[in-house]
Design a protein around this motif. Structure first.
Motif, PDB file in Angstrom:
ATOM      1  N   GLU E  12      17.756  80.654  42.110  1.00 55.69           N
ATOM      2  CA  GLU E  12      19.120  80.382  42.589  1.00 55.69           C
ATOM      3  C   GLU E  12      19.136  79.048  43.310  1.00 55.69           C
ATOM      4  N   TYR E  13      20.259  78.330  43.189  1.00 58.01           N
ATOM      5  CA  TYR E  13      20.490  77.131  44.011  1.00 58.01           C
ATOM      6  C   TYR E  13      21.699  77.397  44.870  1.00 58.01           C
ATOM      7  N   ASP E  14      21.543  77.381  46.173  1.00 59.12           N
ATOM      8  CA  ASP E  14      22.664  77.604  47.086  1.00 59.12           C
ATOM      9  C   ASP E  14      23.451  78.841  46.667  1.00 59.12           C
ATOM     10  N   VAL E  17      23.196  81.560  40.823  1.00 56.62           N
ATOM     11  CA  VAL E  17      22.055  81.992  40.014  1.00 56.62           C
ATOM     12  C   VAL E  17      21.945  81.098  38.780  1.00 56.62           C
ATOM     13  N   VAL E  18      20.766  80.511  38.581  1.00 61.83           N
ATOM     14  CA  VAL E  18      20.559  79.669  37.407  1.00 61.83           C
ATOM     15  C   VAL E  18      19.764  80.442  36.351  1.00 61.83           C
ATOM     16  N   LEU E  19      18.677  81.046  36.771  1.00 63.91           N
ATOM     17  CA  LEU E  19      17.868  81.838  35.852  1.00 63.91           C
ATOM     18  C   LEU E  19      17.714  83.250  36.420  1.00 63.91           C
ATOM     19  N   PRO E  37      21.383  75.817  25.578  1.00 63.31           N
ATOM     20  CA  PRO E  37      22.432  74.845  25.885  1.00 63.31           C
ATOM     21  C   PRO E  37      22.126  74.054  27.156  1.00 63.31           C
ATOM     22  N   SER E  38      22.787  72.939  27.279  1.00 68.06           N
ATOM     23  CA  SER E  38      22.589  72.068  28.434  1.00 68.06           C
ATOM     24  C   SER E  38      22.939  72.802  29.722  1.00 68.06           C
ATOM     25  N   GLY E  39      22.111  72.636  30.724  1.00 64.62           N
ATOM     26  CA  GLY E  39      22.395  73.223  32.028  1.00 64.62           C
ATOM     27  C   GLY E  39      21.992  74.671  32.173  1.00 64.62           C
ATOM     28  N   CYS E  40      21.304  75.241  31.156  1.00 63.02           N
ATOM     29  CA  CYS E  40      20.979  76.655  31.248  1.00 63.02           C
ATOM     30  C   CYS E  40      19.703  76.899  32.045  1.00 63.02           C
ATOM     31  N   GLY E  41      18.993  75.863  32.419  1.00 64.32           N
ATOM     32  CA  GLY E  41      17.842  76.069  33.293  1.00 64.32           C
ATOM     33  C   GLY E  41      16.488  75.837  32.646  1.00 64.32           C
ATOM     34  N   LYS E  42      16.450  75.149  31.532  1.00 68.59           N
ATOM     35  CA  LYS E  42      15.165  74.901  30.870  1.00 68.59           C
ATOM     36  C   LYS E  42      14.272  74.005  31.729  1.00 68.59           C
ATOM     37  N   SER E  43      14.878  72.918  32.218  1.00 74.21           N
ATOM     38  CA  SER E  43      14.077  72.015  33.049  1.00 74.21           C
ATOM     39  C   SER E  43      13.657  72.707  34.335  1.00 74.21           C
ATOM     40  N   THR E  44      14.551  73.511  34.873  1.00 71.61           N
ATOM     41  CA  THR E  44      14.215  74.253  36.080  1.00 71.61           C
ATOM     42  C   THR E  44      13.016  75.163  35.830  1.00 71.61           C
ATOM     43  N   PHE E  45      13.009  75.804  34.692  1.00 70.07           N
ATOM     44  CA  PHE E  45      11.897  76.683  34.331  1.00 70.07           C
ATOM     45  C   PHE E  45      10.592  75.899  34.265  1.00 70.07           C
ATOM     46  N   LEU E  46      10.624  74.743  33.607  1.00 70.08           N
ATOM     47  CA  LEU E  46       9.418  73.908  33.540  1.00 70.08           C
ATOM     48  C   LEU E  46       8.975  73.484  34.933  1.00 70.08           C
ATOM     49  N   ARG E  47       9.946  73.126  35.753  1.00 71.76           N
ATOM     50  CA  ARG E  47       9.584  72.675  37.103  1.00 71.76           C
ATOM     51  C   ARG E  47       8.917  73.793  37.896  1.00 71.76           C
ATOM     52  N   MET E  48       9.349  75.027  37.639  1.00 74.13           N
ATOM     53  CA  MET E  48       8.689  76.137  38.324  1.00 74.13           C
ATOM     54  C   MET E  48       7.266  76.326  37.793  1.00 74.13           C
ATOM     55  N   ASP E 165       9.219  67.945  28.684  1.00 70.45           N
ATOM     56  CA  ASP E 165      10.661  68.148  28.879  1.00 70.45           C
ATOM     57  C   ASP E 165      11.434  67.145  28.032  1.00 70.45           C
ATOM     58  N   GLU E 166      11.949  67.613  26.912  1.00 71.19           N
ATOM     59  CA  GLU E 166      12.672  66.741  25.981  1.00 71.19           C
ATOM     60  C   GLU E 166      11.927  65.418  25.779  1.00 71.19           C
ATOM     61  N   PRO E 167      10.698  65.495  25.329  1.00 73.53           N
ATOM     62  CA  PRO E 167       9.890  64.273  25.337  1.00 73.53           C
ATOM     63  C   PRO E 167      10.269  63.289  24.246  1.00 73.53           C
ATOM     64  N   THR E 198      13.287  71.265  24.009  1.00 73.66           N
ATOM     65  CA  THR E 198      13.893  70.330  23.060  1.00 73.66           C
ATOM     66  C   THR E 198      15.319  70.771  22.744  1.00 73.66           C
ATOM     67  N   HIS E 199      16.142  69.816  22.372  1.00 73.74           N
ATOM     68  CA  HIS E 199      17.484  70.126  21.894  1.00 73.74           C
ATOM     69  C   HIS E 199      17.515  70.165  20.376  1.00 73.74           C
ATOM     70  N   ASP E 200      16.392  69.786  19.776  1.00 71.91           N
ATOM     71  CA  ASP E 200      16.390  69.624  18.332  1.00 71.91           C
ATOM     72  C   ASP E 200      15.730  70.859  17.715  1.00 71.91           C
TER      73      ASP E 200
HETATM   74  N1  LIG Z   1      18.147  70.620  42.832  1.00 73.35           N
HETATM   75  C1  LIG Z   1      19.192  71.321  42.384  1.00 73.35           C
HETATM   76  N2  LIG Z   1      20.149  71.733  43.255  1.00 73.35           N
HETATM   77  C2  LIG Z   1      21.220  72.428  42.819  1.00 73.35           C
HETATM   78  N3  LIG Z   1      21.437  72.763  41.527  1.00 73.35           N
HETATM   79  C3  LIG Z   1      20.521  72.374  40.610  1.00 73.35           C
HETATM   80  C4  LIG Z   1      19.361  71.633  40.986  1.00 73.35           C
HETATM   81  N4  LIG Z   1      18.630  71.378  39.871  1.00 73.35           N
HETATM   82  C5  LIG Z   1      19.304  71.941  38.836  1.00 73.35           C
HETATM   83  N5  LIG Z   1      20.445  72.554  39.295  1.00 73.35           N
HETATM   84  C6  LIG Z   1      21.401  73.284  38.471  1.00 73.35           C
HETATM   85  O1  LIG Z   1      20.699  74.235  37.740  1.00 73.35           O
HETATM   86  C7  LIG Z   1      21.238  74.348  36.442  1.00 73.35           C
HETATM   87  C8  LIG Z   1      20.125  74.196  35.420  1.00 73.35           C
HETATM   88  O2  LIG Z   1      19.678  72.842  35.408  1.00 73.35           O
HETATM   89  P1  LIG Z   1      18.534  72.345  34.423  1.00 73.35           P
HETATM   90  O3  LIG Z   1      18.341  70.871  34.680  1.00 73.35           O
HETATM   91  O4  LIG Z   1      17.362  73.228  34.543  1.00 73.35           O
HETATM   92  O5  LIG Z   1      19.201  72.549  33.000  1.00 73.35           O
HETATM   93  P2  LIG Z   1      18.614  72.219  31.569  1.00 73.35           P
HETATM   94  O6  LIG Z   1      18.612  73.465  30.816  1.00 73.35           O
HETATM   95  O7  LIG Z   1      17.342  71.453  31.684  1.00 73.35           O
HETATM   96  O8  LIG Z   1      19.755  71.248  31.007  1.00 73.35           O
HETATM   97  P3  LIG Z   1      19.639  69.964  30.084  1.00 73.35           P
HETATM   98  O9  LIG Z   1      19.504  70.451  28.704  1.00 73.35           O
HETATM   99  O10 LIG Z   1      20.954  69.289  30.297  1.00 73.35           O
HETATM  100  O11 LIG Z   1      18.454  69.173  30.585  1.00 73.35           O
HETATM  101  C9  LIG Z   1      22.322  73.324  36.300  1.00 73.35           C
HETATM  102  O12 LIG Z   1      23.548  73.990  36.491  1.00 73.35           O
HETATM  103  C10 LIG Z   1      22.081  72.381  37.452  1.00 73.35           C
HETATM  104  O13 LIG Z   1      23.299  71.888  37.934  1.00 73.35           O
END
Ligand SMILES: Nc1ncnc2c1ncn2[C@@H]1O[C@H](COP(=O)(O)OP(=O)(O)OP(=O)(O)O)[C@@H](O)[C@H]1O
Ligand SMILES: Nc1ncnc2c1ncn2[C@@H]1O[C@H](COP(=O)(O)OP(=O)(O)OP(=O)(O)O)[C@@H](O)[C@H]1O
Ligand SMILES: [Mg+2]
Ligand SMILES: [Mg+2]
Lengths: 332, 272, 275, 275, 272
Positions: E12-14, E17-19, E37-48, E165-167, E198-200
């Motif tokens: 969760e961010y603030d 819920v993201v994932l 889809p964009s913004g669904c949390g893929k990068s967040t998952f990798l960062r974790m 991450d989308e390399p 990847t988006h592809d």
């Molecule tokens: N540091 C943060 N603080 C608050 N919200 C965040 C933060 N990082 C990501 N988010 C939110 O979490 C959600 C997921 O972001 P994330 O970057 O993981 O998406 P993604 O699946 O990688 O998208 P994309 O395909 O566009 O890269 C988004 O709604 C984003 O706004």
């Protein structure tokens, strides 16, 4: 071609002998006298003394308060023919050489001396050194702005200063200060004037009359022992950020010419002649009579008795007793 | 219904040849897809079509007339980035094109004139699916929504030629599909001529009536300075995979027609 | 868990404490210095005790001056703020307009960019006498010094910012049929306004500096005037609260500008966050 | 072909002419003003003729002073540059190191960011007396005033720049096994050096300002000292060439820094171009 | 040969819920492609997975052990942008990973140690085809070369897990195909476990041994705050389209295996 004007500007700066201008302006005395002659006089206070003289020299003001030395060195050398309208006072202890932890003037030899370079302090130092047979070569002069003099004194770096009141009083209040020479030892050499552009004065003598009228009315109030006089002195003290006692202490080391006759007498005296000769020599030695000036004679100085010091064809500083005289007559 | 004729176009930067010998006749209401490796001059070509860049040699005619010396309202553009004004809301971004035309002095409309223009802009935005987001700023939109806004902004001026520079590169597949549908619909309705640069071959074959590839025929390091890229392939997609109007002529292609290139593109990067 | 220092975040409470720490240390250092000096000389003016500072401040802030009947702190503040704001306003408008014109129009750029680069290097304090002659000594001169001091900074920044606008935005506006005037009015100016606030905030420090310098030379009221006058007497019991007051005003001004930017240009602040 | 003003570029020749134009105009205005004043008073000091300025300059630059035997311009220049460069060097190193530490380490950030924001708002000229007790009145004090004047600016900029480093770069360094110290040493410091030059260039103007202010307070040589001394006698025939000389020095310093940046950090300059 | 176990992960961010409910068992030497889809949390998952972000709930085990609290050298990463150090040359970018390990104080090697490290780095760079560009700065490289550099930089540390991450998003098809080949080769040689966003889709199916899709099951505006994305599809690509070593077990997938998904992916955006 005479240029009649009705609006004039006087610049003054904060100093014990010039505070009356601020008070006179605040209390309508200047306006009263200006109205009498059908003119307007704008009295403007400067924080920075030198800037006020520069402004006068550049032509932005018709009159300014200045010392005899600066009048010669700045407007007169700068080609602005200037008349010393009012001889207000001379410094009689207001300027002093102060040493830290030392009490003899000769102890100054070899020291760094903090002072406003090329000012009357510098002149006082030169005269002090002369009095013990030394010269400026025997000390190191450090130019220090007057605003920072007191703070500078409080640092360990500084062991000798030359400055004027109220800074002298402030410095003397600190534990280790010793006054080793002051202007009372060269009486009448540091003179505080109100000077006017000669051409303006010539074309508009009423401007001169209004100034002297207002000045000596103020002098009379200030000198009196009445509550009104005390109040005036207190206000002048306040305006220079001190109090009645502080201001009266400064007055004590200032020879004020409260009556016009005193001013006239001083202007006519032969000692003024000698003083100005000494001053112009000092200025010449410091290259302040214009670069390439062949001798101290380049600028002529005229005195009320008709004598001229230096180049008669290039008189740029004139002492006059005429207006003070007129005021003296009117006062009788 | 605008024809474009490119005649022996060259472009050099500081003596380095980027494009050379580019000649192309484009039939009215074509949808040209431009592909080619990075840095081969596709964007430069589009910028010349826009008059944002001057050719070193050669000329471009639109309906037989020389291009004006600077960008004009009859050629619209959608860039990959920075395509909309960040300081205007969605509605204002579209409105501003109408305001420029109607109010030379203030560039702004008021009162009744504004209400009318507003209606037109809102209609266009509804058409691209942004009807519910009129008051948002671009930074509050997703990438796909921003590109749709850029399209609406360009189309409100009814340009005769529309130039698209990698407009859908940053979008995810779902949104990209939606925009493809929209793009084709608008292309058919407005009957404009479209040039689109893309790195995605499937997109090129899917949307284009003609796919044009730029490449450098001579690409050894010592040749890079002296020789530029030019047209190396020119494929007409015919018969079209979507209905065309009766009065349309087949867009001219100079090499072999591809039967099913649109339906079955070679997957990029599949060859191992 | 052991962590690298770059990954170690203090707790909320610790963070508060830590941020108070340097202020406390400075305060302690002052107290120690002040006590040491006062022990030697009870009349020492340089580092007065807090009680003297308090008295000095309340005298300036709450008691009417006997001579003029004014409460000096407020009179000084009003005078200084009027000058400062006038200077800032004139500099901002001048630099904004000129900067946009120079950044946008090649002819203006050719004419002025070299000149501005040279003029920006002239230290304004060194040409004070000329400035005073040109502008006189009234309010004009003081405002002028501020304007001359900060305009070149803002101007150079504005030109850079205009030139930084993506080329695409300019081309886009032209494809929408905008004239140069319309581009300036509706595309460039609105995008420059929030950046102008950034630039203004950066030049606030210099503006205060020039205000104080100008007031030191010719004036009869103002925060800089008072400090300059009292400096001769080393009246630190008044100077120090004046400095604190100036610092507070500067801080509030800065904060106000940031707030204004966030309120008036939400698109800008949001766009910046995303970068 | 009719074009919008934003698309109209002057030819090379026209461009050269245009860029000379403002300088010529200023020159003409000066000449006219000077002639008018000299006609009234041949000894006028405010706007001396070019011949007097030339004479003034050659006197300062080529003739030994009678009193000291020094050629003043060079003595002054050496003294001022030594102070300026010392001040710049100290400020740069301090602000660089502290800025990197504060930008990089959350604990440092908690401790200092509030403090720096407040301290940056204090106008240094208003607390001169306190600086005197700490630093005395000698060379230290002058260098210290420059340092105190510009460090907060550079510091705030550095902190921002460190925080602007892409998060990815930090994560990447950690995945390569770098410790905090190694990240600072090999990733952050080298990337900050060229940015420090940018920041230094921005603060050059302020540094000159503080140098001149410092030399006006107490000194025996220096460009600012000379200007303020000569101001007592309105010797514009020397002040004006001194101002021109300062402007030239400032310009060269700026140019030198830009050159250094381009030479020492080619990756930075190229990276910037691509943006 | 590293197994990763993700157990009921939430982020969760603030309060948003993201994932949610993300659970995943990854066999050693898997190549996981993450799409969504964009913004669904893929990068967040990798960062974790990198420990650059802490999960709000749940945990991640690598070979049965809890992840350390911060990024370490056993998990390498290649981002789409900012993945290499701009101030170092190609060689230095790779060398620095060896220097960090060998020289704690200066982070720099000299003399013989440096020559040895240099050889190793140069070897790795030759493997990714950058052998002739050792002295260039990243800004002098093309996008594709930069990504190859980032891969070399990550691989020199021999990470057990590699996160991408989308390399390859910004690369053109030709270069992309080359990198795909290289990537698979390195993956096979080093036997690491790879996660790639990847988006592809074609790329996902082409490279992955298993394709995982993230999406929000509840996506109405009023639900966006309260519900996050989770795993909606999990496709094992089996049998693999390229030879695997004998001792490998088929990577576990929980839903239907796709026979030819890798060879014939649905073209993104083709559905009109
Ligand atoms: N540091 C943060 N603080 C608050 N919200 C965040 C933060 N990082 C990501 N988010 C939110 O979490 C959600 C997921 O972001 P994330 O970057 O993981 O998406 P993604 O699946 O990688 O998208 P994309 O395909 O566009 O890269 C988004 O709604 C984003 O706004
Ligand atoms: N203003 C310019 N000055 C000098 N060279 C330029 C300029 N604009 C483009 N180029 C060069 O021209 C060539 C073509 O650039 P262009 O942007 O048209 O390529 P592109 O095909 O659009 O590439 P991409 O697919 O990466 O967008 C490149 O080598 C580029 O460096
Ligand atoms: Mg391009
Ligand atoms: Mg992402």
């Amino acid at each position: 071609s005479a240029e009649k004007k009705t609006e004039f500007k006087l610049a003054w700066s904060i100093y014990v002998g010039w505070m009356p201008w601020g008070w006179a302006a605040d209390h309508g005395i200047v306006k009263k006298w200006a109205d009498k002659y059908g003119i307007k006089i704008d009295v403007v206070q400067f924080n920075d003394y030198i800037e006020s003289i520069n402004q006068y020299t550049a032509g932005a003001y018709d009159a300014v308060t200045a010392t005899n030395m600066d009048t010669l060195a700045i407007p007169a050398v700068g080609g602005v023919d200037t008349t010393a309208l009012i001889v207000g006072d001379f410094s009689n202890g207001n300027d002093a050489v102060i040493l830290k932890d030392k009490s003899k003037l000769s102890d100054i030899i070899g020291q760094k001396v903090n002072l406003v370079e090329l000012s009357v302090s510098h002149y006082l130092l030169a005269r002090a050194l002369e009095s013990i047979g030394k010269s400026e070569k025997d000390v190191t002069v450090v130019n220090t702005s007057d605003a920072d003099m007191v703070a500078a004194w409080n640092t360990p770096d500084v062991s000798a200063v030359v400055t004027w009141n109220p800074l002298v009083a402030e410095i003397m209040a600190t534990p280790k200060a010793h006054k080793v020479f002051d202007s009372s030892q060269i009486p009448g050499e540091i003179i505080d004037l109100t000077v006017v552009n000669t051409k303006t004065l010539h074309d508009n003598p009423n401007f001169g009359r209004a100034l002297t009228g207002a000045w000596y009315e103020t002098m009379a109030i200030m000198a009196s022992d009445t509550p009104e006089g005390k109040e005036a002195r207190e206000a002048m003290g306040k305006a220079s950020e001190t109090d009645l006692a502080g201001y009266e202490m400064q007055l004590a080391s200032t020879k004020m010419f409260y009556q016009p006759a005193q001013g006239v007498e001083f202007a006519m005296s032969g000692s003024l002649h000698k003083t100005m000769d000494s001053v112009r020599k000092f200025l010449f030695a410091h290259g302040l009579l214009g670069q390439g000036a062949p001798s101290a004679d380049v600028v002529g100085i005229a005195f009320p008795d008709g004598k001229v010091l230096g180049d008669k064809n290039n008189v740029k500083l004139r002492f006059t007793a005429a207006f003070m005289n007129e005021a003296a007559q009117a006062g009788k | 219904m605008t024809a474009v004729s490119v005649q022996n176009l060259w472009k050099e930067y500081d003596g380095r040849v980027v494009l050379e010998h580019v000649s192309l006749e484009v039939a009215p209401h074509s949808f040209i897809a431009l592909v080619g490796p990075s840095g081969c001059g596709k964007s430069t070509f589009l910028r010349m079509l826009l008059s944002a860049e001057t050719p070193t040699r050669g000329q471009i005619l639109v309906d037989g007339e020389q291009l004006p010396g600077e960008p004009t309202a009859d050629r619209g553009v959608v860039f990959q980035r920075y395509s909309v004004f960040p300081h205007l809301t969605v509605l204002e971004n579209v409105l501003i094109g109408l305001e420029f035309a109607a109010s030379p002095l203030l560039g702004k409309l008021f009162g009744k004139a504004r209400r009318k223009a507003r209606e037109e802009a809102a209609g266009m935005l509804a058409a691209v699916g942004l009807g519910d987001f009129l008051a948002l700023y671009p930074s509050q939109l997703s990438g796909g929504m921003q590109q749709r806004l850029a399209i609406a902004q360009a189309l409100i001026k009814r340009p005769r030629v529309l130039l698209l520079d990698e407009p859908f590169g940053a979008l995810d597949p779902g949104i990209r599909a939606e925009i493809h549908v929209l793009m084709l619909k608008l292309w058919r309705e407005t009957r404009m001529t479209v040039f689109m640069v893309t790195h995605d071959l499937s997109e090129a074959f899917h949307l284009g009536t003609r796919v044009i590839a730029f490449d450098r025929p001579r690409n050894r390091p010592e040749e890079r300075e002296r020789y530029g890229a030019t047209i190396t392939h020119d494929l007409a997609i015919w018969p079209p995979k979507y209905p065309v109007a009766d009065n349309e002529t087949p867009p001219g292609g100079t090499t072999r027609p591809l039967d099913d290139a649109g339906a079955q593109p070679g997957r990029p990067g599949a060859g191992q | 868990m052991h962590r690298r220092l770059i990954n170690a975040y203090p707790s909320r409470g610790a963070s508060l404490l830590l941020s108070a720490l340097p202020f406390l240390l400075i305060l302690l250092a002052y107290l120690a210095g002040s006590e040491a000096r006062l022990a030697v000389n009870p009349n020492d003016k340089l580092l007065p005790a807090f009680s003297s500072i308090g008295a000095g401040f309340s005298r300036m802030a709450f008691e009417a001056d006997k001579r003029t009947g004014d409460v000096l702190l407020w009179v000084d503040t009003a005078a200084s703020l009027a000058r400062l704001l006038a200077g800032l306003a004139i500099a901002t408008v001048t630099a904004g307009l000129l900067g946009i014109a120079v950044g946008l129009l090649p002819y203006m750029r050719s004419t002025f960019s070299g000149f501005i680069a040279v003029v920006a290097m002239i230290p304004p304090l060194s040409v004070l006498p000329i400035l005073f002659i040109i502008f006189g000594l009234g309010e004009t001169a003081k405002v002028a010094l501020i304007v001359i001091g900060i305009t070149p900074m803002i101007l150079r920044d504005m030109i850079l910012r205009v030139e930084e606008l993506p080329r695409e935005i300019m081309v886009k506006a032209q494809t929408l049929g905008a004239s140069t005037w319309q581009i300036a009015l509706r595309v460039v100016v609105p995008q420059m306004l929030p950046r102008l606030i950034d630039s203004l905030r950066l030049s606030l420090g210099a503006a205060w500096l020039f205000l104080i310098a100008a007031e030191a030379i010719a004036s009869q009221s103002g925060l800089g005037y008072r400090i300059f006058l009292l400096r001769r007497y080393l009246a630190m019991d008044v100077i120090l609260p004046y400095v604190a007051w100036i610092t507070l005003l500067a801080f509030l001004l800065d904060y106000g500008l940031r707030l204004l930017q966030a309120r008036a240009f939400p698109w800008f602040v949001e766009g910046r966050k995303q970068r």
